[in-house]
Structure formats: structure tokens, C-alpha cells
Motif scaffolding. Structure first.
Motif, short mmCIF file in Angstrom:
data_model
loop_
_atom_site.label_atom_id
_atom_site.label_comp_id
_atom_site.label_asym_id
_atom_site.label_seq_id
_atom_site.Cartn_x
_atom_site.Cartn_y
_atom_site.Cartn_z
N SER A 340 17.02 12.36 18.88
CA SER A 340 17.02 11.05 19.52
C SER A 340 15.58 10.56 19.77
N ARG A 341 14.67 11.50 20.10
CA ARG A 341 13.25 11.10 20.23
C ARG A 341 12.74 10.57 18.89
N ALA A 342 13.09 11.28 17.81
CA ALA A 342 12.61 10.88 16.48
C ALA A 342 13.17 9.51 16.09
N GLU A 343 14.45 9.29 16.41
CA GLU A 343 15.06 8.00 16.05
C GLU A 343 14.41 6.85 16.81
N HIS A 344 14.15 7.09 18.08
CA HIS A 344 13.45 6.11 18.91
C HIS A 344 12.11 5.73 18.30
N LEU A 345 11.34 6.77 17.97
CA LEU A 345 10.00 6.55 17.41
C LEU A 345 10.08 5.82 16.08
N ALA A 346 11.02 6.24 15.22
CA ALA A 346 11.14 5.62 13.90
C ALA A 346 11.48 4.14 14.04
N LEU A 408 6.34 14.35 10.74
CA LEU A 408 5.77 14.58 12.06
C LEU A 408 6.87 15.21 12.90
N ASP A 409 6.83 16.54 12.94
CA ASP A 409 7.87 17.31 13.61
C ASP A 409 7.65 17.28 15.11
N LEU A 410 8.70 17.03 15.85
CA LEU A 410 8.54 16.86 17.30
C LEU A 410 8.68 18.16 18.09
N PHE A 411 9.01 19.26 17.42
CA PHE A 411 9.32 20.49 18.15
C PHE A 411 8.18 20.96 19.05
N ALA A 412 6.96 20.98 18.51
CA ALA A 412 5.83 21.53 19.27
C ALA A 412 5.11 20.46 20.09
N LEU A 413 5.68 19.26 20.09
CA LEU A 413 5.03 18.14 20.77
C LEU A 413 5.78 17.82 22.06
N ALA A 414 5.06 17.78 23.19
CA ALA A 414 5.73 17.47 24.46
C ALA A 414 6.23 16.03 24.42
N PRO A 415 7.40 15.74 25.01
CA PRO A 415 7.93 14.37 25.03
C PRO A 415 6.92 13.38 25.63
N GLU A 416 6.09 13.86 26.58
CA GLU A 416 5.08 12.99 27.20
C GLU A 416 4.10 12.45 26.16
N ASP A 417 4.01 13.10 25.01
CA ASP A 417 3.03 12.69 24.00
C ASP A 417 3.62 11.74 22.95
N ASP A 418 4.90 11.38 23.10
CA ASP A 418 5.52 10.50 22.10
C ASP A 418 4.81 9.15 21.98
N ARG A 419 4.41 8.57 23.13
CA ARG A 419 3.73 7.26 23.09
C ARG A 419 2.40 7.38 22.35
N THR A 420 1.68 8.45 22.64
CA THR A 420 0.38 8.66 21.97
C THR A 420 0.59 8.83 20.48
N LEU A 421 1.64 9.57 20.11
CA LEU A 421 1.93 9.76 18.69
C LEU A 421 2.25 8.42 18.03
N LEU A 422 3.06 7.63 18.72
CA LEU A 422 3.45 6.32 18.18
C LEU A 422 2.21 5.46 17.91
N ARG A 423 1.32 5.38 18.90
CA ARG A 423 0.10 4.58 18.74
C ARG A 423 -0.73 5.09 17.57
N ALA A 424 -0.83 6.42 17.46
CA ALA A 424 -1.65 7.01 16.40
C ALA A 424 -1.08 6.67 15.02
N ILE A 425 0.26 6.69 14.89
CA ILE A 425 0.87 6.38 13.59
C ILE A 425 0.66 4.91 13.24
N VAL A 426 0.87 4.05 14.24
CA VAL A 426 0.69 2.61 14.00
C VAL A 426 -0.74 2.34 13.56
N GLU A 427 -1.69 2.99 14.23
CA GLU A 427 -3.10 2.78 13.88
C GLU A 427 -3.39 3.28 12.45
N ALA A 428 -2.83 4.45 12.12
CA ALA A 428 -3.08 5.00 10.78
C ALA A 428 -2.40 4.16 9.70
N GLY A 429 -1.32 3.47 10.09
CA GLY A 429 -0.57 2.69 9.10
C GLY A 429 -1.08 1.27 8.96
N SER A 430 -2.04 0.88 9.81
CA SER A 430 -2.49 -0.52 9.71
C SER A 430 -3.82 -0.64 8.98
#
Ligand SMILES: *Cc1c(COP(=O)(O)O)cnc(C)c1O
Length: 430
Positions: A340-346, A408-430
Motif C-alpha cells: 500500500s505504501r508503494a501504491e501510494h507513492l506510485a 525502489l524496494d521499500l523493505f529497508a526504508l522506514a515509512p517516515e522516509d517515503d516523502r523524502t523518497l518521493l521528492r528524490a524520484i520526482v527530482e531525478a525524473g524532471s
């Protein structure tokens, strides 16, 4: 070109900029000056506009005086050796920050008298492993083993099954480490099988101890047998068990992973382990077991050379006493939560214009243990070319590439870091 060169601001002028001056306070003048010189060179060669020297310098400067940066671990490998194994808990980070200055590491503030170094940390370990009479902490798992070998088996034999002659990683081999201490190795059994009788035939007055090494990074299958600790304990010599992962008690997610409590209860005299694998603490080596055995180890001259610093002692104590570590929490996650975290992020990524999907994955414990255990997980998948941009982002994100996609596997990533991950992907994709 000549004109651009003339417009490149001089070093003193750049250093006088308030933002750069503040950075020099934080990072040291020399480090900032070196960066300014690099950026001035970029302006001279036309890579950037001379007007951008200050802003580019500010962007290029590291966030701290150390080059080591925080990296988001989206590899799906929980204990990634190249990423520094276990991430510390917040409690451990706070403890090591508190201990960073002058601290009561060897002092009893109540009486004003000296206190043995590491006493509180070993007390915490003994509370967590009541089956151990004493504990000692050294630099890492390899140091724990080297110290045990030196103190208990110098000029004597260490009896070790051929199937347990392990290479830990980076070319380091446990048998070679043991031999380097001056102990003689006595191999028993074959690659695939060893029996209690094999040990019984060779143990005697020359034996320092029998060593059992947990095969933490490989599996042998088929026609195999090894001798459990409870049987080795019937031999009339000390039994040392290198459990590797550092679990203090059984873990429900990893039922086959050995732990200190169970191993000592089975009759081991001494257990050695790493602190930064499944225990989830700082790099360290643990020695737990019989009081007299640990006392001999602690009094050996080499113990002084392998002693840990106050930061390790503080972080390890907080790891053992404090709330669940990020490693322990990760091991308890359910796949549907990860999914569900992955679906949210996607979904958010697609909204931001990044092609993204979700894939079910198998995460792994990593170099720290349970080599074949598949941990059901979920990953956000984005186009493969994003992988490089993610690696060089702020913060850098390490994923893995599989079938033309960056996972980007979420297993080793704390849920608190999802926002940071999201921003990083958006930045890398722009
Ligand atoms: C990891 C490991 C070691 C080495 O521990 P370090 O903390 O990396 O020095 C030794 N033995 C086993 C079985 C291990 O898994």
C-alpha cells in the motif's frame, strides 16, 4: 571566453558572501576554499556563468565536514554492507550524540570513583541475555573471534568443521583469521558432513576450544549433517559459537537464525557476534557467556587494542535497552503494508508526471544472515535511466535495476522516509 574569464569573481569576494561565510564556519575555511576554486574553474571553462559562482558553490558544498552522506536504502537488502549495515535507532543516535563530548564513560558520578569502561553496556547485554554470566564488547565480529582465539587457544588447537570454514566477505576468511592469532586449526569432517565422533576423535589436552561457525552467507543442501551445539557441549572442552548476526533472542520472522540466548542454553561456553547486523546497532563485536572465559578474554593484553570507543558503547547500550531498532521493525512488516505504501507513492509519482508502477518483490536480510530467506516486499518501479540520477541526488537513493526498470524496494526504508523518497524520484525524473 576572455570576457567570461575576467568576470569570474575572485576567491576573497566569493568567501565574503554571507552564505559562503556561514558555510566556512560550519565546514571549515579550507574545505570551502577548495570548492570555490573548483567552481571558479568551471566558470573559466564556460561550464557555468561567472554570475553563478556563489550559488553553484553553495549547491556543491557538502552538508557536513565529512564526505559520508545519508543514503536512502531502496535496495531491498536490509543489512547492506556497502551502505554501512544496520541503521541506528533514534535512541542510539541520541545516545551517541550525548556521548560525543566529555562523558562519564569511565566514571561513577555518584561516588566520583572510576567505573570500568563499558560497564553499563555489558549490564544491558546481560539483562537481555540472562543466560550469559559475563559480556565483553570489541570492535566487530571478527575482532571478537580473534580475541577469543588469542586468549583461549594461543599455541593450542581450534577444532572446526570443514563445512564451517567461511569466507566472510571482501576476501576475509575465518580460518585465516584464526591462524593469524597463533592458534592451530584442526579441521574435522568433510565439506558436507561432520559427526560428533569426528570431534571426539581429535579433542584432548591440545584443544583450546571447539568452534562452531554459523554459515551466515551461504547454504549447503542435500546430503549434509552438522553437529548441534547441545552435542558439542558433551565434549570435555570449551565450545565457542560464532552466531554472526547478533540476535540476542529468537526472532519470529527468522526462525532458523541462531541467537545468543538459545545458543548458550544449548551449552555453549561463549558466543561471539556482530553488533551491526540483526541486532541493529553500531559496528561492534559481542562476546557473551561463561564468567571465567569472558574474564580471561577481557584481561588479555590484546583486549586493549580491540576496545571500542565511547560512541559505540553509548549507541550499543541504547540499541539493547531502547525501543525496537529500525532493523527489528523492518522484519515485522507485512507485505500488504509495503504494497500500500508503494501504491501510494506510485500514484503520487504519476500525478507528478513520472512513469511509475508497483512490483511485488523478495527482500533479503543481506550479508548479516538468513542467506536464502525471501522476505515478501513491494517496490515502486520507475524507468531504468532514473537510477543514476537517484544515486547522485540529495539525498542519494540506491535502488536496484531489474528487467529494464529501476526498482525502489521499500523493505529497508522506514515509512517516515517515503516523502523524502518521493521528492528524490520526482527530482531525478524532471
Ligand atoms: C559477519 C560475520 C562475521 C564477521 O563479523 P564482522 O562484524 O563483520 O567483523 C563473522 N562470523 C560470522 C558467522 C558472520 O556472519
Amino acid at each position: 571566453m576572455t570576457d567570461a574569464r575576467q568576470r569570474v569573481p575572485g576567491t576573497d569576494r566569493v568567501l565574503a558572501d554571507p552564505g559562503i561565510a556561514a558555510a566556512a564556519e560550519r565546514l571549515g575555511r579550507d574545505l570551502v576554499k577548495r570548492t570555490v576554486h573548483t567552481v571558479q574553474q568551471w566558470a573559466r571553462t564556460g561550464e557555468i556563468d561567472p554570475d553563478e559562482v556563489v550559488s553553484t558553490t553553495l549547491r556543491t558544498l557538502p552538508s557536513s565536514a565529512s564526505g559520508m552522506r545519508r543514503v536512502l536504502n531502496a535496495t531491498g537488502i536490509l543489512l547492506h554492507t556497502n551502505l554501512g549495515r544496520a541503521p541506528l535507532s533514534e535512541a542510539a543516535v541520541r545516545a551517541l550524540t550525548d556521548a560525543a563530548g566529555t562523558t562519564d564513560v569511565e566514571l561513577d558520578l555518584e561516588t566520583g570513583a572510576r567505573r570500568p569502561r563499558g560497564a553499563r553496556t555489558t549490564a544491558a547485554l546481560l539483562e537481555a541475555v540472562p543466560g550469559a554470566e559475563a559480556a565483553h564488547v570489541v570492535n566487530n565480529g571478527a575482532a571478537a573471534l580473534a580475541l577469543a582465539a588469542t586468549a583461549l587457544a594461543h599455541d593450542k588447537e581450534i577444532v572446526l568443521a570443514r563445512g564451517e570454514m567461511v569466507e566472510i566477505g571482501d576476501g576475509f576468511r575465518i580460518p585465516e583469521l584464526l591462524a593469524a592469532t597463533g592458534a592451530r586449526l584442526r579441521e574435522v569432517g568433510t565439506t558436507n558432513r561432520v559427526h560428533l565422533g569426528d570431534y571426539r576423535k581429535v579433542v584432548g589436552p591440545e584443544t583450546g576450544f571447539v568452534l562452531k561457525v554459523h554459515p551466515s552467507n551461504f547454504v549447503v543442501r542435500g546430503f549434509t549433517s552438522s553437529v548441534p551445539v547441545s552435542e558439542l557441549a558433551t565434549l570435555d572442552v570449551p565450545v565457542v559459537v560464532d552466531i554472526g548476526s547478533g540476535l540476542l533472542g529468537p526472532n519470529r520472522t527468522l526462525p532458523d537464525e541462531p541467537d545468543a540466548t538459545t545458543t548458550l542454553a544449548a551449552g555453549a561456553d561463549l558466543v561471539t557476534a556482530s553488533g551491526d547486523k540483526l541486532l541493529g546497532g553500531p559496528q561492534s563485536g559481542l562476546l557473551l557467556g561463561d564468567g571465567e572465559v569472558v574474564r580471561r578474554i577481557r584481561r588479555h593484553p590484546l583486549a586493549r587494542a580491540l576496545r571500542v570507543d565511547k560512541l559505540t558503547l553509548a549507541a550499543l547500550e541504547a540499541t539493547v535497552r531502547g525501543p525496537d531498532t529500525p532493523t527489528a521493525r523492518a522484519l515485522r512488516q507485512e507485505q500488504r503494508t509495503l504494497r500500500s505504501r508503494a501504491e501510494h507513492l506510485a500514484a503520487e509519482l504519476r500525478e507528478a508526471g513520472v512513469t511509475a508502477g508497483v512490483r511485488a518483490t523478495d527482500a533479503r536480510v543481506g550479508g548479516g544472515g538468513a542467506p536464502e530467506m525471501a522476505l515478501p516486499s513491494a517496490a515502486v518501479c520507475v524507468p531504468e535511466p532514473l537510477a543514476a540520477g537517484l544515486r547522485s541526488g540529495r539525498p542519494p537513493v540506491l535502488g536496484r535495476v531489474d528487467r529494464n526498470q529501476c526498482l525502489l524496494d521499500l523493505f529497508a526504508l522506514a515509512p517516515e522516509d517515503d516523502r523524502t523518497l518521493l521528492r528524490a524520484i520526482v527530482e531525478a525524473g524532471s
